[in-house]
Design a protein around this motif. Sequence first.
Motif, PDB file in Angstrom:
ATOM      1  N   ALA A 153     -13.790   0.652  80.980  1.00  0.00           N
ATOM      2  CA  ALA A 153     -12.976   0.919  79.789  1.00  0.00           C
ATOM      3  C   ALA A 153     -13.250  -0.107  78.690  1.00  0.00           C
ATOM      4  CB  ALA A 153     -11.498   0.928  80.148  1.00  0.00           C
ATOM      5  N   GLU A 154     -13.415  -1.367  79.077  1.00  0.00           N
ATOM      6  CA  GLU A 154     -13.697  -2.401  78.084  1.00  0.00           C
ATOM      7  C   GLU A 154     -15.063  -2.180  77.448  1.00  0.00           C
ATOM      8  OE1 GLU A 154     -13.360  -5.600  75.593  1.00  0.00           O
ATOM      9  OE2 GLU A 154     -11.798  -4.604  76.783  1.00  0.00           O
ATOM     10  N   GLU A 155     -16.045  -1.793  78.254  1.00  0.00           N
ATOM     11  CA  GLU A 155     -17.371  -1.529  77.693  1.00  0.00           C
ATOM     12  C   GLU A 155     -17.337  -0.292  76.791  1.00  0.00           C
ATOM     13  OE1 GLU A 155     -21.584  -2.479  77.352  1.00  0.00           O
ATOM     14  OE2 GLU A 155     -19.654  -3.491  77.530  1.00  0.00           O
ATOM     15  N   GLN A 156     -16.474   0.661  77.111  1.00  0.00           N
ATOM     16  CA  GLN A 156     -16.304   1.805  76.218  1.00  0.00           C
ATOM     17  C   GLN A 156     -15.717   1.362  74.882  1.00  0.00           C
ATOM     18  OE1 GLN A 156     -17.256   5.163  76.934  1.00  0.00           O
ATOM     19  NE2 GLN A 156     -16.996   5.208  74.703  1.00  0.00           N
ATOM     20  N   THR A 157     -14.818   0.374  74.929  1.00  0.00           N
ATOM     21  CA  THR A 157     -14.259  -0.182  73.698  1.00  0.00           C
ATOM     22  C   THR A 157     -15.359  -0.789  72.828  1.00  0.00           C
ATOM     23  OG1 THR A 157     -12.135  -0.663  74.752  1.00  0.00           O
ATOM     24  CG2 THR A 157     -12.663  -1.912  72.767  1.00  0.00           C
ATOM     25  N   VAL A 158     -16.294  -1.474  73.475  1.00  0.00           N
ATOM     26  CA  VAL A 158     -17.433  -2.043  72.749  1.00  0.00           C
ATOM     27  C   VAL A 158     -18.228  -0.925  72.084  1.00  0.00           C
ATOM     28  CG1 VAL A 158     -19.567  -3.386  72.952  1.00  0.00           C
ATOM     29  CG2 VAL A 158     -17.557  -4.025  74.307  1.00  0.00           C
ATOM     30  N   ALA A 159     -18.507   0.122  72.842  1.00  0.00           N
ATOM     31  CA  ALA A 159     -19.283   1.250  72.308  1.00  0.00           C
ATOM     32  C   ALA A 159     -18.560   1.907  71.142  1.00  0.00           C
ATOM     33  CB  ALA A 159     -19.541   2.263  73.423  1.00  0.00           C
ATOM     34  N   ASP A 160     -17.254   2.112  71.288  1.00  0.00           N
ATOM     35  CA  ASP A 160     -16.478   2.764  70.224  1.00  0.00           C
ATOM     36  C   ASP A 160     -16.447   1.915  68.956  1.00  0.00           C
ATOM     37  OD1 ASP A 160     -15.995   4.826  71.973  1.00  0.00           O
ATOM     38  OD2 ASP A 160     -13.955   4.175  72.486  1.00  0.00           O
ATOM     39  N   PHE A 191     -18.786  -0.098  67.849  1.00  0.00           N
ATOM     40  CA  PHE A 191     -20.065   0.034  67.155  1.00  0.00           C
ATOM     41  C   PHE A 191     -20.206   1.406  66.499  1.00  0.00           C
ATOM     42  CE2 PHE A 191     -21.649  -3.600  69.763  1.00  0.00           C
ATOM     43  CZ  PHE A 191     -22.164  -4.359  68.722  1.00  0.00           C
ATOM     44  N   SER A 192     -19.757   2.458  67.179  1.00  0.00           N
ATOM     45  CA  SER A 192     -19.879   3.787  66.581  1.00  0.00           C
ATOM     46  C   SER A 192     -18.913   3.945  65.404  1.00  0.00           C
ATOM     47  CB  SER A 192     -19.635   4.880  67.632  1.00  0.00           C
ATOM     48  OG  SER A 192     -18.337   4.784  68.184  1.00  0.00           O
ATOM     49  N   ASP A 193     -17.704   3.412  65.528  1.00  0.00           N
ATOM     50  CA  ASP A 193     -16.740   3.492  64.426  1.00  0.00           C
ATOM     51  C   ASP A 193     -17.237   2.742  63.196  1.00  0.00           C
ATOM     52  OD1 ASP A 193     -15.102   4.964  66.065  1.00  0.00           O
ATOM     53  OD2 ASP A 193     -13.704   3.322  66.515  1.00  0.00           O
ATOM     54  N   ALA A 194     -17.973   1.647  63.425  1.00  0.00           N
ATOM     55  CA  ALA A 194     -18.533   0.874  62.320  1.00  0.00           C
ATOM     56  C   ALA A 194     -19.852   1.455  61.827  1.00  0.00           C
ATOM     57  CB  ALA A 194     -18.733  -0.577  62.752  1.00  0.00           C
ATOM     58  N   LYS A 195     -20.269   2.571  62.465  1.00  0.00           N
ATOM     59  CA  LYS A 195     -21.522   3.249  62.116  1.00  0.00           C
ATOM     60  C   LYS A 195     -22.738   2.329  62.264  1.00  0.00           C
ATOM     61  CE  LYS A 195     -19.175   6.502  59.068  1.00  0.00           C
ATOM     62  NZ  LYS A 195     -18.904   7.367  60.229  1.00  0.00           N
ATOM     63  N   LEU A 196     -22.667   1.463  63.278  1.00  0.00           N
ATOM     64  CA  LEU A 196     -23.785   0.580  63.590  1.00  0.00           C
ATOM     65  C   LEU A 196     -24.680   1.175  64.661  1.00  0.00           C
ATOM     66  CD1 LEU A 196     -21.900  -2.840  63.472  1.00  0.00           C
ATOM     67  CD2 LEU A 196     -23.498  -1.927  61.781  1.00  0.00           C
ATOM     68  N   VAL A 212     -21.027   7.250  72.294  1.00  0.00           N
ATOM     69  CA  VAL A 212     -21.605   7.336  73.635  1.00  0.00           C
ATOM     70  C   VAL A 212     -20.490   7.272  74.667  1.00  0.00           C
ATOM     71  CG1 VAL A 212     -23.802   6.310  72.925  1.00  0.00           C
ATOM     72  CG2 VAL A 212     -21.986   4.837  73.785  1.00  0.00           C
ATOM     73  N   ASN A 213     -20.742   7.897  75.787  1.00  0.00           N
ATOM     74  CA  ASN A 213     -19.828   7.833  76.919  1.00  0.00           C
ATOM     75  C   ASN A 213     -20.418   6.856  77.928  1.00  0.00           C
ATOM     76  OD1 ASN A 213     -17.867   8.266  78.843  1.00  0.00           O
ATOM     77  ND2 ASN A 213     -18.738  10.198  79.565  1.00  0.00           N
ATOM     78  N   ILE A 214     -19.886   5.650  77.962  1.00  0.00           N
ATOM     79  CA  ILE A 214     -20.451   4.589  78.795  1.00  0.00           C
ATOM     80  C   ILE A 214     -20.468   4.967  80.266  1.00  0.00           C
ATOM     81  CG2 ILE A 214     -19.954   2.276  79.695  1.00  0.00           C
ATOM     82  CD1 ILE A 214     -21.544   2.258  77.140  1.00  0.00           C
ATOM     83  N   ALA A 215     -19.511   5.749  80.719  1.00  0.00           N
ATOM     84  CA  ALA A 215     -19.465   6.149  82.130  1.00  0.00           C
ATOM     85  C   ALA A 215     -20.754   6.851  82.559  1.00  0.00           C
ATOM     86  CB  ALA A 215     -18.260   7.041  82.392  1.00  0.00           C
ATOM     87  N   ASP A 216     -21.438   7.490  81.611  1.00  0.00           N
ATOM     88  CA  ASP A 216     -22.695   8.167  81.924  1.00  0.00           C
ATOM     89  C   ASP A 216     -23.818   7.177  82.227  1.00  0.00           C
ATOM     90  OD1 ASP A 216     -21.440  10.580  81.476  1.00  0.00           O
ATOM     91  OD2 ASP A 216     -22.186  10.791  79.423  1.00  0.00           O
TER      92      ASP A 216
END
Length: 333
Positions: free
Chosen positions: A298-305, A307-312, A317-321
């Motif tokens: 869940a924390e790594e998903q927060t990292v992914a979100d 970056f995507s929210d900042a359009k970086l 991405v779904n980190i669980a995959d």
Amino acid sequence: MKPVSRRLFAALAVTAALVTAACGSGDDNSKGVNADGSVDLSQVTLHIGDQKGLGLQALLEVSGQAKDLPYKLEYSTFTAGPPILEAINAGSVDLGGVGNAPPVFAAAAKSQIKIVGSYSSGLAGQAILVPKDSTLKDPKDLRGKKIAVTKGSSSHYHLLTVLAKNGLTFGDIEPQYLQPADALAALSTGRVDAWAVWDPYVAQAEKDGNRVLVTGEGFVRGDSFFVAGTKALANKASSAALRDLLTRLQRAHAWVKENPDAWAKQSAELTGVPYDVTLVAVKRALYQHHPLDQATIAEEQTVADAFSDAKLIPNKVNIADFIDTRFNDRFTS
């Protein structure tokens, strides 16, 4: 730049050229697997993506965990996590250790990687640095400033969270995407106002008189990850070797925490990172291994979100995959 800094960053800033003919151990799914399905680890060679100063090779050798390996290890050295994951995706590396952001960028690129292990690395060694005479006193002062950071690194995420928690965005700064050696030179010559980076670079920069503006405390969780290639994981023999190696890495980290002085002395000889710099870095590291549990994912998903929210990154991405929990039983919580 001081002579010791030149030596340190020359030692750290080594990127191995990827030889297209090189193959990871997973390229032949039958290699190391006997006709009866049993595994012959002596036929396995794991290709490891390493970082100077954070080196897995030095870690295994100094701790004694490299002794009597039933398989072979070959190392390639990189400047940071993102190029390690590029090499894993290309199939020339089987395993590497990286921070929390590189897997996100690799996942966004649909790379053939899986996170297979995790450990808490500590937060004091993650920092945004400024020159000692800088007028910057507070993270809010970063508005409009040129900030050096390695794109896709853990420091990229640290910088993003520091900005967000202080009411700023990446649009409010001038990011300078630089590898560590170039970033140090830029900070030293005034071409950037601040530098977001990790240990042992932080420890060396502090020794040279630079000042920490803010650490990772209160901003990031501080997980680091072991990442493997899907081809290596698909091979029964190389997967068995990876299981053994992850166990050895956990033991090696435990040894380092119990023997920081011995680690600093011996690893300095292998890596070129000065003893006193290594000692500072290791004393504030945690190296606490833990399973890839739901909280970690869940924390790594927060990292992914973030970056995507900042359009970086170009897409969500779904980190669980990109998680493989088959080795969870090898990690103590």
